[in-house]
Design a protein around this motif. Structure first.
Motif: not given
Length: 206
Positions: A138, A160, A135, A78, A88
């Protein structure tokens, strides 16, 4: 407590966790006893209990240590160079690969994961939260750079993770290995397409 005694305590805890992980791998979590751990460390079970009040606490420490390795790898990606899209993709792929290698290919560790899900769920929840937060960083970078267009970054990160559950969850990785379904790359392509600005939907860069 002095700095020296504090360091000795930290070192001893790490030694206990290291031996416990070794035994969990060799003979399994259920068969490993605190006496087994103490014997390899050449200390009494009572001394082990000075640092961990139960076998469950040792198990949680081992699980936490293993999960931390995945979290650190994800955070490094990241914070690394490259586009948010590529980072990602690499992050999601790496989490899947590490979970597959660490848990699924080793039946003894797979047993430990199953126990963690049942007895130490909070450790698992904390791990999921850390991965989701990584996550999110990012995705936020991608929004700032114009690569992604989402109204709510935390929700996008949670979605996600949910989309990746088949490739993240150790038990689901094992169960789904021989079953039909979208591939890892197909799911990641789908996620990136969903995150992309509307003018680029369906053509997220690989």
């Amino acid at each position: 407590m002095t700095l020296v005694s504090e360091q000795i305590e930290v070192d001893t805890r790490e030694r206990i966790l290291g031996v416990a992980e070794r035994l969990f791998r060799e003979i399994g979590y259920q068969k490993t006893t605190v006496a087994d751990i103490a014997k390899l460390l050449r200390m009494s079970p009572a001394n082990v209990y000075r640092f961990f009040d139960s076998k469950k606490a040792i198990h949680e420490g081992v699980a936490r240590s293993m999960m931390a390795g995945v979290e650190e790898a994800a955070q490094a990606i990241a914070a690394g160079p490259g586009s948010a899209t590529n980072r990602l993709r690499e992050l999601l792929t790496t989490v899947h690969r590490m979970n597959s290698e660490r848990y699924v290919g080793d039946s003894k560790l797979h047993e430990m994961v199953a126990v963690a899900m049942e007895e130490s769920w909070q450790v698992c929840v904390a791990h999921i939260e850390r991965i989701t937060q990584t996550i999110a960083t990012v995705i936020a970078d991608g929004v700032a750079a114009g690569e992604f267009d989402v109204p709510d970054v935390p929700v996008a990160a949670m979605c996600t993770c949910t989309a990746m559950i088949r490739f993240f969850h150790p038990q689901m990785i094992a169960q789904a290995a021989t079953k039909p379904g979208a591939s890892l790359d197909q799911v990641i392509d789908f996620i990136l397409a969903a995150l992309a600005p509307r003018t680029r939907k369906g053509s997220a860069a690989r």
